[in-house]
Design an enzyme around this catalytic site. Structure first.
Site, PDB file in Angstrom:
ATOM      1  N   ASP A  33      18.163  -6.841 -37.882  1.00 20.55           N
ATOM      2  CA  ASP A  33      19.433  -7.332 -38.412  1.00 20.55           C
ATOM      3  C   ASP A  33      19.792  -8.690 -37.792  1.00 20.55           C
ATOM      4  O   ASP A  33      19.531  -8.938 -36.616  1.00 20.55           O
ATOM      5  CB  ASP A  33      20.543  -6.322 -38.104  1.00 20.55           C
ATOM      6  CG  ASP A  33      21.774  -6.530 -38.975  1.00 20.55           C
ATOM      7  OD1 ASP A  33      21.687  -7.302 -39.947  1.00 20.55           O
ATOM      8  OD2 ASP A  33      22.811  -5.924 -38.676  1.00 20.55           O
ATOM      9  N   GLY A  34      20.390  -9.558 -38.611  1.00 14.79           N
ATOM     10  CA  GLY A  34      20.926 -10.806 -38.087  1.00 14.79           C
ATOM     11  C   GLY A  34      20.206 -12.068 -38.511  1.00 14.79           C
ATOM     12  O   GLY A  34      20.570 -13.164 -38.068  1.00 14.79           O
ATOM     13  N   ASN A  35      19.206 -11.966 -39.376  1.00 21.28           N
ATOM     14  CA  ASN A  35      18.483 -13.174 -39.812  1.00 21.28           C
ATOM     15  C   ASN A  35      19.417 -14.180 -40.489  1.00 21.28           C
ATOM     16  O   ASN A  35      19.397 -15.381 -40.195  1.00 21.28           O
ATOM     17  CB  ASN A  35      17.362 -12.811 -40.786  1.00 21.28           C
ATOM     18  CG  ASN A  35      16.192 -12.122 -40.109  1.00 21.28           C
ATOM     19  OD1 ASN A  35      16.001 -12.250 -38.904  1.00 21.28           O
ATOM     20  ND2 ASN A  35      15.416 -11.383 -40.882  1.00 21.28           N
ATOM     21  N   HIS A  50      15.175 -15.775 -42.384  1.00 28.75           N
ATOM     22  CA  HIS A  50      14.138 -14.771 -42.611  1.00 28.75           C
ATOM     23  C   HIS A  50      12.784 -15.238 -42.064  1.00 28.75           C
ATOM     24  O   HIS A  50      12.036 -14.448 -41.484  1.00 28.75           O
ATOM     25  CB  HIS A  50      14.015 -14.467 -44.103  1.00 28.75           C
ATOM     26  CG  HIS A  50      15.194 -13.741 -44.672  1.00 28.75           C
ATOM     27  ND1 HIS A  50      15.722 -12.613 -44.087  1.00 28.75           N
ATOM     28  CD2 HIS A  50      15.953 -13.995 -45.770  1.00 28.75           C
ATOM     29  CE1 HIS A  50      16.754 -12.179 -44.799  1.00 28.75           C
ATOM     30  NE2 HIS A  50      16.916 -13.004 -45.823  1.00 28.75           N
ATOM     31  N   THR A  79      17.328  -0.704 -50.476  1.00 30.98           N
ATOM     32  CA  THR A  79      17.706  -0.684 -51.887  1.00 30.98           C
ATOM     33  C   THR A  79      19.030  -1.421 -52.101  1.00 30.98           C
ATOM     34  O   THR A  79      19.254  -2.008 -53.161  1.00 30.98           O
ATOM     35  CB  THR A  79      17.832   0.775 -52.380  1.00 30.98           C
ATOM     36  OG1 THR A  79      18.659   1.521 -51.468  1.00 30.98           O
ATOM     37  CG2 THR A  79      16.462   1.438 -52.454  1.00 30.98           C
ATOM     38  N   ASN A  81      19.867  -4.136 -50.656  1.00 29.92           N
ATOM     39  CA  ASN A  81      19.623  -5.577 -50.618  1.00 29.92           C
ATOM     40  C   ASN A  81      19.393  -6.188 -51.992  1.00 29.92           C
ATOM     41  O   ASN A  81      19.479  -7.409 -52.156  1.00 29.92           O
ATOM     42  CB  ASN A  81      18.417  -5.893 -49.726  1.00 29.92           C
ATOM     43  CG  ASN A  81      18.678  -5.640 -48.250  1.00 29.92           C
ATOM     44  OD1 ASN A  81      17.762  -5.396 -47.479  1.00 29.92           O
ATOM     45  ND2 ASN A  81      19.939  -5.680 -47.848  1.00 29.92           N
TER      46      ASN A  81
END
EC number: 2.5.1.89
Length: 322
Positions: A33-35, A50, A79, A81
């Site tokens: 998490d956190g890109n 990413h 799903t 996303n």
């Protein structure tokens, strides 16, 4: 603090943590998490976040192999996303295609016999991503030294629901009776190939929730959970080693609790009546503080058989609450 000094401190800290570790989880699952927040903070696009996250992923794979982890699952695309902007998802799909093919051809993957597998509703993904997934799986299918699961179009509840529907269809058709439904019957229907129980979940980015990730394999195994604040591109080796240390502490607590429960039962009921409890105390006595350890081994009476194969039945929950 100057950057060079910060690096020196980090290196020393990593060495200290490495020396403290005495074992490693078999299966680690990571919520990366956190890109996007990392990219926004630095003024970049989600795609840049990413791509920076992929570099961390490659390092984490190496760290897992260094400490003895045998299976790594990465929560890459859920799903939910699909609801993100199309442009962002298309760029992410292009990155996935690039990295899946690149990784499947990498010498280090074949030298270390890494098996790449996708779990999730991959049929929902664009054709080009499905083709890249198929390529990576075919190239590494015969390996079993290390397993890398990529969770794509993944939803934990939907997987359990599909497995339950599959069992129901087979009961209706007479292929299986309700009495034959057990843990293995569900597990065989969750994924095409077996997934080990999860020992440790890591989540970066500051949120303290597991987001429906591998509920059967993690919750059922009471996996240790490590939450940390760095965004995924910033996740360091020291963070990783701290996560492994969290797993070790959880295991120590689990063993200590089982030994204490067994001792309490022996005191309340009597030694001769609980061969399983004696076996558990002998097995986990080293996890107890010195003052709580019974003297000598708790051998069964001469006319009483050992409780072979039944040790786990005393307390299979693995609870860690003291």
């Amino acid at each position: 603090m100057k950057r060079w000094l910060r690096r020196r401190v980090d290196v020393v800290y990593e060495r200290v943590l490495s020396r403290e570790l005495s074992g490693a989880p078999t299966h680690v699952a990571v919520i990366q998490d956190g890109n996007r927040r990392y990219a926004r903070r630095s003024g970049g696009s989600a795609h840049e976040g990413h791509r920076a996250g992929v570099e961390t992923t490659e390092r984490v794979l190496e760290w897992c192999q260094d400490v003895g982890v045998e299976e790594l699952t990465l929560y890459t695309f859920s799903t939910e996303n699909f609801d993100r902007p199309d442009e962002e998802n298309e760029q992410l799909f292009d990155l996935l295609c690039e990295k899946l093919r690149e990784f499947a051809d990498a010498d280090r993957v074949h030298d270390n016999e890494v098996c790449i597998r996708a779990i999730g509703e991959t049929g929902m993904l664009p054709d080009r991503v499905q083709a890249a997934v198929d390529y990576a799986q075919r190239r590494t299918r015969e390996y079993d030294r290390f397993v890398l699961n990529i969770a794509l179009a993944y939803g934990g509840r939907s997987r359990l629901l599909e497995a339950a529907r599959g069992v129901a269809r087979e009961v209706e058709s007479g292929d299986i009776s309700p009495a034959e439904i057990d843990v293995e019957a569900i597990e065989h229907r969750l994924y095409d190939r077996p997934v080990r129980d999860v020992d440790l979940i890591i989540r970066t980015g500051g949120d303290e929730r597991t987001s429906n990730f591998l509920p059967w394999h993690a919750n059922g195994n009471e996996a240790a959970v490590f939450f940390c604040t760095p965004y995924w591109p910033e996740f360091s080796k020291a963070d990783f080693l701290r996560a492994v240390r969290t797993y070790e502490h959880r295991e120590e607590s689990w063993r200590r609790t089982r030994a204490r429960r067994a001792l309490a039962l022996l005191g309340a009921v009597g030694d001769a009546d609980l061969p399983e409890a004696r076996s558990i105390v002998d097995r986990f006595r080293d996890s107890l503080p010195t003052g709580e350890r019974p003297e000598g081994r708790l051998e069964p009476p001469a006319d009483e058989p050992d409780a072979n194969g039944t040790v786990e039945s005393l307390d299979s929950s693995g609870s860690t609450a003291d």
